[in-house]
Scaffold this motif. Sequence first.
Motif, mmCIF file in Angstrom:
data_model
loop_
_atom_site.group_PDB
_atom_site.id
_atom_site.type_symbol
_atom_site.label_atom_id
_atom_site.label_comp_id
_atom_site.label_asym_id
_atom_site.label_seq_id
_atom_site.Cartn_x
_atom_site.Cartn_y
_atom_site.Cartn_z
ATOM 1 N N ASP A 275 0.810 -1.205 0.000
ATOM 2 C CA ASP A 275 0.000 0.000 0.000
ATOM 3 C C ASP A 275 0.846 1.259 0.000
ATOM 4 O OD1 ASP A 275 1.009 -0.288 2.472
ATOM 5 O OD2 ASP A 275 -0.869 -0.062 3.569
ATOM 6 N N ARG B 280 0.353 -4.310 4.302
ATOM 7 C CA ARG B 280 1.024 -3.971 5.556
ATOM 8 C C ARG B 280 0.300 -4.533 6.772
ATOM 9 N NH1 ARG B 280 0.102 1.559 7.962
ATOM 10 N NH2 ARG B 280 1.379 1.675 9.838
ATOM 11 N N LEU B 281 -1.021 -4.650 6.692
ATOM 12 C CA LEU B 281 -1.806 -5.139 7.816
ATOM 13 C C LEU B 281 -1.337 -6.508 8.289
ATOM 14 C CD1 LEU B 281 -4.356 -4.778 9.654
ATOM 15 C CD2 LEU B 281 -5.620 -5.996 7.851
ATOM 16 N N MET C 224 1.238 -6.878 11.148
ATOM 17 C CA MET C 224 0.946 -6.335 12.474
ATOM 18 C C MET C 224 0.629 -7.457 13.458
ATOM 19 S SD MET C 224 -1.298 -2.960 11.547
ATOM 20 C CE MET C 224 -0.641 -1.698 10.443
ATOM 21 N N PRO D 261 -3.878 -10.695 12.104
ATOM 22 C CA PRO D 261 -4.304 -10.529 10.706
ATOM 23 C C PRO D 261 -3.771 -11.622 9.779
ATOM 24 C CG PRO D 261 -3.621 -8.432 11.635
ATOM 25 C CD PRO D 261 -3.210 -9.480 12.619
ATOM 26 N N CYS E 281 -5.046 2.858 3.007
ATOM 27 C CA CYS E 281 -4.720 3.273 4.370
ATOM 28 C C CYS E 281 -5.962 3.274 5.255
ATOM 29 C CB CYS E 281 -4.090 4.656 4.352
ATOM 30 S SG CYS E 281 -2.385 4.672 3.758
ATOM 31 N N THR F 89 -6.774 -0.330 6.029
ATOM 32 C CA THR F 89 -5.764 -0.844 6.969
ATOM 33 C C THR F 89 -6.038 -0.341 8.381
ATOM 34 O OG1 THR F 89 -4.083 -0.953 5.229
ATOM 35 C CG2 THR F 89 -3.301 -0.920 7.506
ATOM 36 N N HIS F 90 -6.349 0.952 8.508
ATOM 37 C CA HIS F 90 -6.602 1.530 9.832
ATOM 38 C C HIS F 90 -7.845 0.920 10.476
ATOM 39 C CE1 HIS F 90 -6.395 4.452 13.034
ATOM 40 N NE2 HIS F 90 -7.630 4.877 12.785
ATOM 41 N N CYS G 293 -9.169 -2.112 9.885
ATOM 42 C CA CYS G 293 -8.855 -3.490 10.288
ATOM 43 C C CYS G 293 -7.909 -3.522 11.482
ATOM 44 C CB CYS G 293 -8.245 -4.257 9.108
ATOM 45 S SG CYS G 293 -9.368 -4.492 7.710
ATOM 46 N N GLN G 294 -7.005 -2.560 11.544
ATOM 47 C CA GLN G 294 -6.069 -2.470 12.668
ATOM 48 C C GLN G 294 -6.822 -2.259 13.967
ATOM 49 O OE1 GLN G 294 -3.144 0.597 12.158
ATOM 50 N NE2 GLN G 294 -2.007 0.058 14.004
ATOM 51 N N CYS H 295 -8.815 -5.527 14.933
ATOM 52 C CA CYS H 295 -7.987 -6.630 15.443
ATOM 53 C C CYS H 295 -7.116 -6.220 16.626
ATOM 54 C CB CYS H 295 -7.096 -7.187 14.330
ATOM 55 S SG CYS H 295 -7.980 -7.938 12.948
ATOM 56 N N ASP I 225 2.080 -2.124 14.539
ATOM 57 C CA ASP I 225 3.311 -2.513 13.860
ATOM 58 C C ASP I 225 4.308 -3.050 14.878
ATOM 59 O OD1 ASP I 225 2.877 -1.802 11.088
ATOM 60 O OD2 ASP I 225 2.831 0.271 11.770
#
Length: 516
Positions: A3, A347-348, A351, A361, A476, A479-480, A482-483, A486, A490
């Motif tokens: 991403d 990127r997810l 993490m 993830p 992004c 990703t945010h 889902c971050q 969960c 990072d």
Amino acid sequence: MSDGPKKRPAAGEPAAGQPAAGDSGGGGVALKKEIGLLSACGIIVGNIIGSGIFVSPKGVLENAGSVGLAIVVWVVTGVITAIGALCYAELGVTIPKSGGDYSYVKDIFGGLAGFLRLWIAVLVIYPTNQAVIALTFSNYILQPLFPSCLPPEAGLRLLAAVCLLLLTWVNCSNVRWATRVQDVFTAGKLLALGLIILMGLIQICKGHYHWLEPAHAFQTFRGYDVGRIALSFLQGSFAYGGWNFLNYVTEELVDPYRNLPRAIFISIPLVTFVYVSANIAYITAMSPQELLASNAVAVTFGEKLLGVMSWIMPISVALSTFGGVNGSLFTSSRLFFAGAREGHLPRLLAMIHFNRCTPIPALLFTCLSTLLMLCTSDIYTLINYVGFINYLFYGVTVAGQIVLRINKPNIKRPIKVSLLWPIIYLLFWGFLLVFSLYSEPLVCGVGLAIMMSGVPVYYLGVYWEDKPACFSHAVCKVTHLCQKFCAVVDPAVDRSPDLLDQDHQGEEERSLKMSA
């Protein structure tokens, strides 16, 4: 797949106000080093011994042409597996990154080669492997309930899905729980195989060793053929598959420089002994013709020798495969985690949970891809397609060991094996792959095509850095979201120089170069 640019700034800080249970000293969370020597052996043994030893002896014997040569195939394949594991041990402590052969190929041969290894693993190999083992588990659990017919297809897939979801929850919850499950079920499957071996010894003591006498062992039921012998070795190699899985979790090993080689030295000879002994036991109770007529050798063996206790064998196979699913989930999620950390996957997936320190993830992604594979009706054809590529990359990785010796002769190697061993390994696998390509050109060609489909994906998803702003913004946002869902952050990043760019670094200076 990425991403953002390939070299993104590292982000190692935990969420504001959150404790970092896996604090690495740099203010961030990291995967915990909770895998000791016993659990490391459990991962290797548990991943190798799945359903293979209970069903694959038929394929080895059928292609070998005689009982004696089949036993030789099992022994030689175990020796070659040990040689490959030793080569991986050197690579594992020289490049101490999770991700196994993906990380080694990427660091030695470049990003595209590493991505293709990751691509074929993500797309087919590991989801397919986990789906097949889970289906084998459900088949042996349900078979006693349907003695006069086959279990319903929907029931098999539903139980396989329940198995996957349960084990995914265990792996997401706690690394120690996952390794304990692996330890327990590895012990269970070894006890089951111990029962088979014990029954074989009793048979030998009773004089039932007709097919083990040299005069009869090498009697062929079909003429020897080099192509079929190569296929016999491939069948045996599939049963030994999983020997390299410990390299996927190097960063979670306690004292990897000692425990990685120790686990290999203990586990591979143990598995080889168990496999050879189990095959000898099988042939004491069944003639070659009976063994070839059976689709589940261990079950047939139990029916012939255990009488009313024959139900032990299906239960043992079910326990074995349950542990196999757990081990595959544990290690394959670490491969996807490593790929995401290097920018080759979203990127997810790199993490980890801020408190539990598990790659949630990556585990959920692994589970979802496997559940989708359960909906595919032709899983075994996919296995045939990618099997050739999987073993091709084993050879590429071992070749990388030789390349690294030439290009970086002065980097510190806590383990350094003789170059004779990778050369022997490459000669053996070259023999197998050449005859595989000759015997099954269509299957191997399709496998190559699946692998090469990753080339455009690499250039579009990873190599192309200047993506449209709207695309990067949307990724992004997802990703945010889902971050937060969960509760992952990072991982902590060691910012010291890359291992392969330093020829004279001490062990304490060698570290992982990680991208957020």
